[in-house]
Design a protein around this motif. Structure first.
Motif, PDB file in Angstrom:
ATOM      1  N   VAL A 282      48.296  30.442  35.939  1.00  0.00           N
ATOM      2  CA  VAL A 282      47.295  31.438  35.563  1.00  0.00           C
ATOM      3  C   VAL A 282      47.790  32.089  34.280  1.00  0.00           C
ATOM      4  CG1 VAL A 282      46.264  33.650  36.175  1.00  0.00           C
ATOM      5  CG2 VAL A 282      46.462  31.853  37.907  1.00  0.00           C
ATOM      6  N   SER A 283      47.003  31.963  33.219  1.00  0.00           N
ATOM      7  CA  SER A 283      47.458  32.420  31.913  1.00  0.00           C
ATOM      8  C   SER A 283      46.495  33.458  31.363  1.00  0.00           C
ATOM      9  CB  SER A 283      47.549  31.221  30.968  1.00  0.00           C
ATOM     10  OG  SER A 283      48.265  31.561  29.816  1.00  0.00           O
ATOM     11  N   VAL A 284      47.049  34.470  30.734  1.00  0.00           N
ATOM     12  CA  VAL A 284      46.223  35.597  30.309  1.00  0.00           C
ATOM     13  C   VAL A 284      46.380  35.841  28.801  1.00  0.00           C
ATOM     14  CG1 VAL A 284      48.043  37.228  30.989  1.00  0.00           C
ATOM     15  CG2 VAL A 284      45.691  38.041  30.766  1.00  0.00           C
ATOM     16  N   GLY A 285      45.271  36.264  28.196  1.00  0.00           N
ATOM     17  CA  GLY A 285      45.272  36.533  26.755  1.00  0.00           C
ATOM     18  C   GLY A 285      44.783  37.928  26.435  1.00  0.00           C
ATOM     19  N   ARG A 286      44.489  38.115  25.172  1.00  0.00           N
ATOM     20  CA  ARG A 286      44.085  39.415  24.650  1.00  0.00           C
ATOM     21  C   ARG A 286      42.956  40.102  25.414  1.00  0.00           C
ATOM     22  NH1 ARG A 286      45.791  40.377  19.232  1.00  0.00           N
ATOM     23  NH2 ARG A 286      46.022  38.388  18.210  1.00  0.00           N
ATOM     24  N   GLY A 287      42.100  39.287  26.061  1.00  0.00           N
ATOM     25  CA  GLY A 287      40.946  39.837  26.762  1.00  0.00           C
ATOM     26  C   GLY A 287      41.316  40.848  27.825  1.00  0.00           C
ATOM     27  N   ILE A 288      42.571  40.842  28.271  1.00  0.00           N
ATOM     28  CA  ILE A 288      43.002  41.772  29.322  1.00  0.00           C
ATOM     29  C   ILE A 288      43.118  43.195  28.792  1.00  0.00           C
ATOM     30  CG2 ILE A 288      45.492  41.416  28.997  1.00  0.00           C
ATOM     31  CD1 ILE A 288      43.732  41.638  32.411  1.00  0.00           C
ATOM     32  N   LYS A 289      43.162  43.327  27.482  1.00  0.00           N
ATOM     33  CA  LYS A 289      43.050  44.617  26.766  1.00  0.00           C
ATOM     34  C   LYS A 289      44.219  45.582  26.922  1.00  0.00           C
ATOM     35  CE  LYS A 289      38.152  45.151  25.938  1.00  0.00           C
ATOM     36  NZ  LYS A 289      37.387  44.178  26.720  1.00  0.00           N
ATOM     37  N   ASP A 290      44.759  45.734  28.128  1.00  0.00           N
ATOM     38  CA  ASP A 290      45.783  46.760  28.330  1.00  0.00           C
ATOM     39  C   ASP A 290      46.759  46.308  29.407  1.00  0.00           C
ATOM     40  OD1 ASP A 290      45.814  50.024  27.656  1.00  0.00           O
ATOM     41  OD2 ASP A 290      46.971  49.403  29.421  1.00  0.00           O
ATOM     42  N   ALA A 291      48.024  46.745  29.265  1.00  0.00           N
ATOM     43  CA  ALA A 291      49.051  46.390  30.251  1.00  0.00           C
ATOM     44  C   ALA A 291      48.644  46.854  31.645  1.00  0.00           C
ATOM     45  CB  ALA A 291      50.393  47.006  29.859  1.00  0.00           C
ATOM     46  N   ALA A 292      47.915  47.966  31.704  1.00  0.00           N
ATOM     47  CA  ALA A 292      47.518  48.530  32.997  1.00  0.00           C
ATOM     48  C   ALA A 292      46.577  47.604  33.761  1.00  0.00           C
ATOM     49  CB  ALA A 292      46.854  49.887  32.775  1.00  0.00           C
ATOM     50  N   ASN A 293      45.975  46.649  33.054  1.00  0.00           N
ATOM     51  CA  ASN A 293      45.036  45.729  33.716  1.00  0.00           C
ATOM     52  C   ASN A 293      45.710  44.478  34.255  1.00  0.00           C
ATOM     53  OD1 ASN A 293      42.927  47.462  33.023  1.00  0.00           O
ATOM     54  ND2 ASN A 293      42.711  46.491  31.009  1.00  0.00           N
ATOM     55  N   MET A 294      46.996  44.332  34.006  1.00  0.00           N
ATOM     56  CA  MET A 294      47.698  43.109  34.396  1.00  0.00           C
ATOM     57  C   MET A 294      47.674  42.824  35.904  1.00  0.00           C
ATOM     58  SD  MET A 294      48.708  41.363  31.785  1.00  0.00           S
ATOM     59  CE  MET A 294      50.146  40.377  32.241  1.00  0.00           C
ATOM     60  N   PRO A 295      47.682  43.860  36.785  1.00  0.00           N
ATOM     61  CA  PRO A 295      47.715  43.548  38.223  1.00  0.00           C
ATOM     62  C   PRO A 295      46.600  42.614  38.705  1.00  0.00           C
ATOM     63  CG  PRO A 295      48.278  45.839  37.903  1.00  0.00           C
ATOM     64  CD  PRO A 295      47.901  45.292  36.543  1.00  0.00           C
ATOM     65  N   ILE A 296      45.414  42.660  38.118  1.00  0.00           N
ATOM     66  CA  ILE A 296      44.356  41.761  38.621  1.00  0.00           C
ATOM     67  C   ILE A 296      44.717  40.300  38.349  1.00  0.00           C
ATOM     68  CG2 ILE A 296      42.462  43.457  38.500  1.00  0.00           C
ATOM     69  CD1 ILE A 296      41.464  41.907  35.989  1.00  0.00           C
ATOM     70  N   ILE A 297      45.455  40.064  37.272  1.00  0.00           N
ATOM     71  CA  ILE A 297      45.894  38.705  36.956  1.00  0.00           C
ATOM     72  C   ILE A 297      47.011  38.289  37.920  1.00  0.00           C
ATOM     73  CG2 ILE A 297      46.803  37.190  35.143  1.00  0.00           C
ATOM     74  CD1 ILE A 297      44.066  38.372  34.464  1.00  0.00           C
ATOM     75  N   GLN A 298      47.931  39.234  38.174  1.00  0.00           N
ATOM     76  CA  GLN A 298      49.023  38.948  39.109  1.00  0.00           C
ATOM     77  C   GLN A 298      48.484  38.630  40.502  1.00  0.00           C
ATOM     78  OE1 GLN A 298      50.985  42.541  38.193  1.00  0.00           O
ATOM     79  NE2 GLN A 298      52.284  41.602  36.618  1.00  0.00           N
ATOM     80  N   GLN A 299      47.453  39.391  40.924  1.00  0.00           N
ATOM     81  CA  GLN A 299      46.877  39.149  42.250  1.00  0.00           C
ATOM     82  C   GLN A 299      46.248  37.761  42.330  1.00  0.00           C
ATOM     83  OE1 GLN A 299      44.412  42.616  42.362  1.00  0.00           O
ATOM     84  NE2 GLN A 299      46.220  43.938  42.584  1.00  0.00           N
ATOM     85  N   LEU A 300      45.602  37.339  41.253  1.00  0.00           N
ATOM     86  CA  LEU A 300      45.005  35.999  41.237  1.00  0.00           C
ATOM     87  C   LEU A 300      46.099  34.941  41.311  1.00  0.00           C
ATOM     88  CD1 LEU A 300      42.674  34.016  40.896  1.00  0.00           C
ATOM     89  CD2 LEU A 300      42.808  34.364  38.421  1.00  0.00           C
TER      90      LEU A 300
END
Lengths: 264, 340
Positions: free
Chosen positions: B224-242
């Motif tokens: 699962v790879s994440v890019g700029r669209g996540i906008k903020d470090a505070a939003n990272m947990p939704i990626i971690q949960q996935l």
């Protein structure tokens, strides 16, 4: 330590890009503009070097070529505490190739006799990644590209030189030493970018932004390379787009990944 | 027409991207002979490798000061060589090393490098990408000197060496590289540039890795790879949960690691790791070429992005266009539901 940072104003990253009627360039009419990302890192590196320098006369000059709107981006550099700005006012940049643009910049840089010139690695719009390297050749300076961090060794001494961390491919790095004056192209990510403070923005209004006319720089040259046309890329693969509400699309995707792609 | 290709060597071998450049050179030459150029202090072990490629001639540019790469050394050597040889076109792989010296070399000829080319068209004209892959542009050279072109990794298919290419009959490497041309073999020639130690103004260290790499993404099956669209470090947990729901490794495009939201060792792309998982889920990643080169070995690519024109959709097998902040939690829920 006198540092010139050459920066570029580019369309904002999320700006919708539309091809113009002639199919030769993009429609610039309602675009938002921003400082090119790796140029922001180049500016940051320059400001850090100045702050660390023992030389009280150290200064950071931001330089950019382009139409009047570029002034806004130069002011942003001044607000982040660059000391002064040089704006080469040119409306014909699109008709110049990388060498033509670098010749303009070189003509503005040469009389300043800087110790160090920094540029971003590449622009987010044209992505040529060449302006800095060409500048070094035009000015007869040694250069290094893809630099992440810079240190001035023996600052203030005649033996002063640059030691820089250079990025190689696949997670490798090397250290490279260069005599001054020198040119470095800066890769993104080497430092944390600062924001302009309210005080910085106020002070920027008082700082010098010198205007040079491209026509006065005697740096014209017929382009060697020309952009003939632009187009939207062809898709290499046909992507199956899953539609519906987020929940519907997500459920459909999981089903496809299990039964069709068989990767889950 | 006289086309040259400059080959790059790593760990004693001519790189794949060099062979791709050679294939591009052969296409450009359209039947005319291609000359391969090797640089180094001693290119003896490489000459036979080079001669096995789709080339008609190998030029060994040798000097003790070319033992290690330097922009000054390479520019001086190649400038002298091409002044003597007057090629019409010089093709190079678009690597970090080429990016460091090729535009300087072109400038010395009053020319402009056409960099990062993805396709050749009759004319010749050269296709390269603008706006991080969101647009293509056709360039042409009006120059009278050599036209310098660097080609993007993966854009041209390197011919298998043992079989040669359609335009060139496979040839046996010559046993004595010092000899001149003989019937049925590729001529291997030498060129000795004039370089003084003081010409080389930079000193580079041996390559090193910043930290010992502890995360090996290259063998991960699910990413699962994440890019700029996540906008903020505070939003990272939704990626971690996935990633947790999938049992996948977490990875990111460069800007995320530059911002420190994930460690550098989880960066995928030309400056990070190259991956080849069964499933690569790209979330909020637009798909700049620097990222795409690191993931093209993936079996299945899924893109979640709000921009339907993002270049990631050019290589994705499945896509969902929309707000990742709505789609990612829904996907996590769908995966958990499918498990139970």
């Amino acid at each position: 330590l006198k540092i010139i940072v050459a920066i570029k104003q580019v369309p904002e990253r999320d700006a919708p890009i539309r091809i113009d009627a002639a199919g030769k360039w993009i429609d610039e009419s309602d675009l938002q503009w921003a400082l090119n990302e790796s140029d922001a890192y180049a500016l940051e590196e320059a400001l850090l070097l100045k702050e660390k320098s023992a030389d009280p006369a150290s200064e950071v000059i931001v330089l950019s070529a382009g139409p009047e709107r570029v002034g806004v981006t130069l002011r942003e550099g001044l607000a982040k505490s660059a000391d002064r700005a040089i704006h080469i006012v040119a409306d014909d940049l699109a008709s110049r190739d990388a060498l033509g643009v670098a010749r303009l910049l070189a003509a503005a840089i040469a009389p300043e006799k800087p110790d160090l010139i920094l540029t971003g690695l590449q622009s987010e719009d044209l992505g040529l990644g060449q302006t800095g390297v060409i500048l070094a050749e035009l000015l007869g300076l040694p250069h290094a590209s893809l630099i992440l961090q810079v240190e001035v060794v023996a600052d203030g001494n005649p033996q002063a030189h640059i030691r820089a961390k250079r990025e190689l491919e696949e997670g490798w790095f090397q250290t490279i030493d260069l005599p001054l004056p020198a040119l470095l192209t800066i890769q993104s990510g080497g430092n944390k970018l600062r924001y302009a403070t309210l005080m910085g923005i106020k002070r920027a209004k008082m700082k010098e932004c010198r205007i040079l006319r491209a026509a006065d720089l005697a740096a014209t040259s017929a382009p060697v390379v020309t952009l003939a046309s632009v187009s939207l890329p062809h898709k290499q693969k046909s992507t199956q787009i899953l539609t519906g509400s987020p929940a519907e699309a997500a459920t459909a995707l999981v089903e496809k990944l299990k039964t069709e792609a068989r990767v889950l | 027409m006289s086309v040259f290709v400059v080959l790059e060597v790593r760990n004693g071998k001519i790189t794949r991207s060099s062979w791709e450049a050679a294939a591009a050179a052969a296409t450009l030459a359209n039947g005319a002979p291609v000359t391969a150029v090797l640089l180094g202090a001693n290119t003896e072990p490489l000459a036979a490798q080079a001669a096995a490629g789709p080339v008609a001639r190998v030029l060994r540019v040798e000097h003790p000061l070319l033992a290690a790469y330097s922009s000054d050394g390479y520019v001086i050597a190649l400038h002298q060589l091409f002044q003597k040889e007057s090629p019409t076109h010089v093709v190079l792989p678009h690597t970090y090393q080429v990016r460091d010296f090729a535009s300087r070399l072109a400038t010395r000829f009053g020319q402009v490098l056409i960099s990062d080319v993805i396709a050749l068209e009759p004319g010749p004209t050269f296709v390269r990408q603008l706006f991080q892959g969101r647009m293509n542009a056709i360039y042409q050279s009006a120059g009278v000197g050599p036209c310098f072109v660097s080609v993007q990794a993966g854009a041209f298919r390197a011919a298998p060496l043992s079989q040669g290419t359609t335009s060139f009959v496979p040839k046996m490497p010559q046993e004595d590289p010092g000899a001149s041309a003989t019937e049925g073999s590729i001529p291997i020639e030498f060129f000795t540039p004039t370089i003084a130690p003081s010409d080389i103004r930079t000193t580079a260290s041996e390559p090193f890795r910043a930290t010992s790499q502890t995360v090996d993404l290259s063998s991960a099956q699910l990413i699962v790879s994440v890019g700029r669209g996540i906008k903020d470090a505070a939003n990272m947990p939704i990626i971690q949960q996935l990633a947790e729901a999938l049992g996948a490794e977490l990875a990111a495009s460069r800007p995320i690691c530059d911002s420190g939201w994930l460690p550098m060792e989880r960066q995928v792309g030309s400056s990070g790791q190259t991956v080849a998982p069964k499933l690569y889920l790209a979330i909020g990643i637009s798909g700049a070429i620097q990222h795409l080169v690191g993931i093209k070995g993936s079996q299945c690519i899924v893109a979640i992005n709000k921009d339907s024109n993002a270049p990631i959709f050019e290589i994705a097998d499945y896509g969902i266009i929309g707000d990742l902040f709505e789609i990612v939690p829904a996907l996590t829920a769908a995966i958990n539901a499918a498990k139970s």
